[in-house]
Scaffold this active site. Sequence first.
Site, PDB file in Angstrom:
ATOM      1  CG  HIS A   1      75.024  33.450 -88.726  1.00 54.88           C
ATOM      2  ND1 HIS A   1      73.933  32.727 -89.160  1.00 54.88           N
ATOM      3  CD2 HIS A   1      74.584  34.724 -88.536  1.00 54.88           C
ATOM      4  CE1 HIS A   1      72.884  33.512 -89.242  1.00 54.88           C
ATOM      5  NE2 HIS A   1      73.241  34.734 -88.865  1.00 54.88           N
TER       6      HIS A   1
ATOM      7  CB  CYS B   1      71.129  34.540 -86.201  1.00 53.58           C
ATOM      8  SG  CYS B   1      71.027  36.296 -86.649  1.00 53.58           S
TER       9      CYS B   1
ATOM     10  CD  GLU C   1      75.324  29.509 -89.686  1.00 55.66           C
ATOM     11  OE1 GLU C   1      74.430  30.253 -90.132  1.00 55.66           O
ATOM     12  OE2 GLU C   1      75.661  29.496 -88.485  1.00 55.66           O
TER      13      GLU C   1
END
Length: 276
Positions: free
Chosen positions: A249, A144, A251
């Site tokens: 993202h 990001c 994750e």
Amino acid sequence: VVLSFCRWCSLVLFGNLGMEVVRCVIVDTGLEQESPNAGEIRDALEKWRKDFEQKQNDKGQNNEEGEGGQAKKKSMDLTISIVPFRQTDRAWLLYQNPRPTHIIFSGQIDPWENYKAEDMRAVRCLLSSDIDDVQSLVPILGICGGLQLIAQVFGSTVSVMQRQVPGTSGYDGCISEHGFLSVNLLPNPSSSLTLFEGLEGKGSITVKQSHYEEVKQVPVGFEITSSSDLCAIQSLRHTRLPIFGVQFHPEWYDSDHPDGFQILSNFFSLVAQPRS
């Protein structure tokens, strides 16, 4: 499996060799305060480690059962630390012991217009290291705002995607990408190594977004590897150096949206090895 990547290093796809040790430094890009995303990435990587071990052990168990044996469980030694971005110049990296195996640049919460040139000095020094200095670079991933920081260091500009309300500042009155959204994968002509190994056949991935700003031009030495209708540069990779960036993202994956897990696994499977 050893794959040629650039003229100063090779990359070992060590997921196939039994991933064992990962020393990951998360560079916190927060300006006046710690970015929440740095801690979120740390917690998410702990979850990723458990998921990765489970998948590897399930795979090994299935293989051993097919051969009539019993699989030995594998585990990963994962160490994660968070460092403010103003401290991460090349000298900082050279004196780390043990040396990080991977570096992740986190997202930020302040608009980039609030950052000054001196704020970027340490990161600029780290990322602009001579490519023949094999001791100064490890695989790097910007997430990001981390992608946006890398792009700026290499000469691109970053600003809001679109300001719908004239006269506003910061993120007020700006459009954004939020939630799980589709991203189109693009051909990766300069190298067979990619964050999207195992995903290319899908043509697109579904990943979580949370951003108002975007990279406006492809930085010198980089190529676009994914895009969306609203944000043209969803991910970048350097054509010679082990530097990657994603606007989304990875994750923040879950069982219904697992593509982020594969992206993280691909990144952590890259290890810089100096050539003799």
